[in-house]
Design an enzyme around this catalytic site. Structure first.
Site, short mmCIF file in Angstrom:
data_model
loop_
_atom_site.label_atom_id
_atom_site.label_comp_id
_atom_site.label_asym_id
_atom_site.label_seq_id
_atom_site.Cartn_x
_atom_site.Cartn_y
_atom_site.Cartn_z
N LYS A 13 -8.74 -25.85 5.23
CA LYS A 13 -9.15 -27.02 5.89
C LYS A 13 -9.32 -26.81 7.40
O LYS A 13 -10.62 -27.28 7.87
CB LYS A 13 -8.21 -28.28 5.66
CG LYS A 13 -8.51 -28.85 4.34
CD LYS A 13 -8.17 -30.26 4.09
CE LYS A 13 -6.61 -30.67 4.92
NZ LYS A 13 -5.57 -29.87 4.34
N ARG A 88 -3.65 -39.90 4.40
CA ARG A 88 -2.90 -39.08 3.33
C ARG A 88 -2.50 -40.01 2.22
O ARG A 88 -2.01 -39.16 1.22
CB ARG A 88 -1.40 -38.60 4.03
CG ARG A 88 -1.55 -37.61 4.98
CD ARG A 88 -0.21 -37.16 5.55
NE ARG A 88 -0.34 -36.44 6.88
CZ ARG A 88 -0.61 -35.00 6.81
NH1 ARG A 88 -0.79 -34.38 5.55
NH2 ARG A 88 -0.73 -34.50 7.87
N ARG A 127 -0.43 -13.12 2.45
CA ARG A 127 -0.37 -13.08 3.97
C ARG A 127 1.12 -12.87 4.45
O ARG A 127 0.98 -12.30 5.46
CB ARG A 127 -0.44 -14.77 4.26
CG ARG A 127 -1.34 -15.00 5.36
CD ARG A 127 -1.81 -16.34 5.87
NE ARG A 127 -0.99 -17.47 5.39
CZ ARG A 127 -1.05 -18.41 4.47
NH1 ARG A 127 -2.24 -18.28 3.94
NH2 ARG A 127 -0.23 -19.32 4.38
N ARG A 139 6.76 -16.88 9.58
CA ARG A 139 6.95 -18.25 10.15
C ARG A 139 7.92 -18.68 8.92
O ARG A 139 7.90 -18.36 7.84
CB ARG A 139 5.73 -18.94 9.84
CG ARG A 139 5.08 -18.97 11.09
CD ARG A 139 3.89 -19.91 11.19
NE ARG A 139 3.74 -21.07 10.27
CZ ARG A 139 2.84 -21.57 9.96
NH1 ARG A 139 1.54 -21.39 10.54
NH2 ARG A 139 2.76 -22.70 9.15
N ARG A 150 5.18 -28.56 -0.37
CA ARG A 150 4.13 -29.21 0.19
C ARG A 150 3.04 -29.54 -0.80
O ARG A 150 2.33 -30.39 -0.63
CB ARG A 150 3.62 -28.17 1.36
CG ARG A 150 4.69 -28.33 2.47
CD ARG A 150 4.18 -27.23 3.57
NE ARG A 150 3.06 -27.46 4.13
CZ ARG A 150 2.09 -26.47 4.62
NH1 ARG A 150 2.56 -25.23 4.78
NH2 ARG A 150 1.07 -26.62 5.27
#
Length: 201
Positions: A13, A88, A127, A139, A150
């Site tokens: 996004k 949201r 990734r 990360r 999430r």
């Protein structure tokens, strides 16, 4: 043109939103950035947010909507804006509708970037592998468990916005599984087919 961007975490996004905002000449509004800006500017709402966040609490829907209301009154939002990360929840969508109505404005289109959850997990894994192979630092939140959490929050809280906006005839589904440039082309075609400001009801 007022655009809302929906899609699960990791769907791309942010990348697409930046490109749309640049090409269409409208600001990309992210609630996180707006909260930080309001705090930095020392507005009444900003001060309120600062004390709430300092206490480790979540800023209420009403306050977040108030900050958006302040932001969209600024000159750069006159010809439209793109909302990324807001609303949201259905409650936030209802509040947004109220403030836009007061300003004589309305959402023109809701872009739903549709992707397969498992494919998103696979993308995350590759990734991480690529980052490791390149000797980069992975990360902390780039792990499958955090990512799945999430995703489930998105599916529980944000996905119900899709039927909410479908009822208003605003949703354009974009196939987020395609290569980035094809996704961009599909978004552009969807935006070109929308007449800003028409009555959707």
């Amino acid at each position: 043109m007022i655009v809302i961007f929906l899609g699960p975490p990791g769907a791309g996004k942010g990348t697409q939103a930046k490109m749309i905002a640049a090409r269409r000449g409208i600001p990309q509004l992210s609630t996180g950035d707006m909260l930080r800006a309001a705090i930095a500017a020392g507005t009444e709402l900003g001060k309120k947010c600062q004390s709430i966040m300092a206490a480790g609490d979540l800023v209420s829907d009403e306050i977040v909507t108030g900050i958006i209301s302040e932001r969209i009154d600024m000159d750069d939002c006159k010809s439209g804006f793109l909302l990324d990360g807001f609303p949201r929840t259905v409650r936030q969508a209802e509040l947004l509708e109220e403030i836009l109505e007061e300003k004589g404005r309305q959402v023109d289109v809701v872009l739903e970037l549709r992707v397969d959850d498992e494919e998103l997990v696979n993308r995350l894994k590759s990734r991480v592998e690529e980052t490791k192979a390149a000797g980069g630092e992975v990360r902390e939140d780039d792990n499958e468990e955090t990512f799945r959490k999430r995703l489930s929050i998105y599916n529980e809280q944000t996905a119900p916005l899709i039927p909410f906006y479908e009822k208003r005839g605003l949703v354009k589904v974009i196939d987020g599984m395609k290569p980035i440039d094809e996704v961009t082309a599909e978004i552009e075609a969807a935006l070109d087919s929308v007449e800003p400001g028409r009555n959707h009801a």
